[in-house]
Enzyme design. Structure first.
Site, PDB file in Angstrom:
ATOM      1  N   SER A  16       0.818  -1.210   0.000  1.00  0.00           N
ATOM      2  CA  SER A  16       0.000   0.000   0.000  1.00  0.00           C
ATOM      3  C   SER A  16       0.858   1.268   0.000  1.00  0.00           C
ATOM      4  CB  SER A  16      -0.890  -0.006   1.239  1.00  0.00           C
ATOM      5  OG  SER A  16      -0.084  -0.083   2.393  1.00  0.00           O
ATOM      6  N   CYS A  78       2.426  -6.951   1.507  1.00  0.00           N
ATOM      7  CA  CYS A  78       1.441  -6.288   2.357  1.00  0.00           C
ATOM      8  C   CYS A  78       0.667  -7.396   3.056  1.00  0.00           C
ATOM      9  CB  CYS A  78       0.512  -5.448   1.481  1.00  0.00           C
ATOM     10  SG  CYS A  78      -0.835  -4.679   2.378  1.00  0.00           S
ATOM     11  N   GLU A 158       5.397   5.788   8.475  1.00  0.00           N
ATOM     12  CA  GLU A 158       5.372   6.622   7.262  1.00  0.00           C
ATOM     13  C   GLU A 158       5.985   7.999   7.536  1.00  0.00           C
ATOM     14  OE1 GLU A 158       3.455   6.325   4.022  1.00  0.00           O
ATOM     15  OE2 GLU A 158       3.114   4.178   4.292  1.00  0.00           O
ATOM     16  N   CYS A 190       2.872  -6.806   9.747  1.00  0.00           N
ATOM     17  CA  CYS A 190       2.600  -5.678   8.858  1.00  0.00           C
ATOM     18  C   CYS A 190       3.966  -5.226   8.384  1.00  0.00           C
ATOM     19  CB  CYS A 190       1.892  -4.552   9.604  1.00  0.00           C
ATOM     20  SG  CYS A 190       1.759  -3.012   8.657  1.00  0.00           S
ATOM     21  N   HIS A 192       5.088  -2.519   7.486  1.00  0.00           N
ATOM     22  CA  HIS A 192       5.576  -1.234   7.993  1.00  0.00           C
ATOM     23  C   HIS A 192       6.315  -1.392   9.328  1.00  0.00           C
ATOM     24  CE1 HIS A 192       2.915   0.656   5.065  1.00  0.00           C
ATOM     25  NE2 HIS A 192       3.349   1.851   5.414  1.00  0.00           N
TER      26      HIS A 192
END
Ligand code: DGL
Length: 271
Positions: A16, A78, A158, A190, A192
């Site tokens: 994403s 993802c 992010e 995840c 991230h």
């Protein structure tokens, strides 16, 4: 077969947003001669707070973008898409193999635990889908899985708040309820989250083993390419081809921060 595949074809990877760069990093370390095509759907991130219908639509779009480059393999970098829409990706890919981060991470966690108690953290959508617990219990029904959604970790990563007290505070709040459940293994479910690994480690202490689903998927990719004779042994290093659906400059800066000094071009594509 959609297209002719040789070892020279690229590996397609999508997420994403920037989270999948943890997978790009792991793939480049494990498989240095592979060509990589990366798509980050930065216009529509986050996925993890959205409905299954929306996530499945996005998954089909993302896969179609990568298929233009005739990949030999697609990696779903993802967990949210891996949990809720892997079948959609497989359908768009036809006979091209698909590797999802979730199954790879679950497999490594099952190997790592010795007390059969595994913690999983991920986005709201991933945790609500129960996909990690199901996949882990298919491998070993005696394992107890404790899970917790950590939605604020995505924007913190992010924004690059990798050494910030706000992140420490939120990590303590999110993780308190699972580290007191006697787990010996924690899956970063995840892509991230490895960006925040240092703070997560500091919060849970040294006794709990961390499973990074990005590293797990790199191991699985190597195996699959070896089995199918598609490993690239050219000896030539190529820079990844990076594409995003919004803010290419921002992505380029994050890439540089994250993967070192090279300055790649980032192409803007429409979804
Ligand atoms: N990096 C993604 C994952 O692994 C999701 C982040 C998001 O878009 O919510 O689940």
């Amino acid at each position: 077969m959609h297209h002719k595949v040789t070892s020279d074809n690229p590996i397609g990877i999508f997420d994403s947003g920037i989270g999948g760069l943890t997978v790009v990093k792991a793939i480049r370390a494990a498989l240095p001669f592979e060509k990589i095509i990366y798509f980050g759907d930065t216009a529509r991130v986050p996925y993890g707070t959205k409905s299954q219908v929306t996530i499945r639509k996005y998954a089909a779009d993302d896969t179609a973008i990568l298929m233009r480059y005739q990949p030999k393999l697609i990696i779903v970098a993802c967990n949210t898409v891996s949990a809720l829409a892997l079948d959609v990706v497989e359908k768009v890919c036809g006979s091209i193999p698909v590797i999802g981060v979730l199954k790879a991470g679950a497999g490594l966690a099952v190997e790592a635990t010795s007390n059969n108690r595994i913690g999983v953290i991920g986005t709201q959508a991933t945790i609500c889908s129960n996909a990690y617990a199901c996949t882990i219990n298919e491998l070993d029904p005696d394992i107890h899985v404790v899970s917790k959604a950590c939605p604020l970790f995505v924007p913190l990563a992010e924004e690059g708040l990798i050494d910030h007290d706000a992140t420490r505070l939120i990590a303590r709040d999110y993780l308190a309820g699972i580290i007191n459940q006697d787990i010996d293994t924690l899956v970063l479910g995840c892509t991230h989250y490895p960006i925040l690994r240092r703070i997560i480690e500091e919060t849970i202490g040294p006794a709990i083993c961390i499973i990074d689903s990005a590293e797990a998927v790199a191991l699985r990719t190597r195996e699959l390419l070896e089995e199918s004779g598609l490993l690239n042994n050219s000896g030539e290093h190529a820079l990844p081809h990076l594409m995003v659906s919004d803010l290419p400059q921002k992505f380029s800066m994050i890439y540089k921060l994250f993967l070192g000094s090279e300055l790649p071009d980032v192409e803007l594509v429409e979804v």
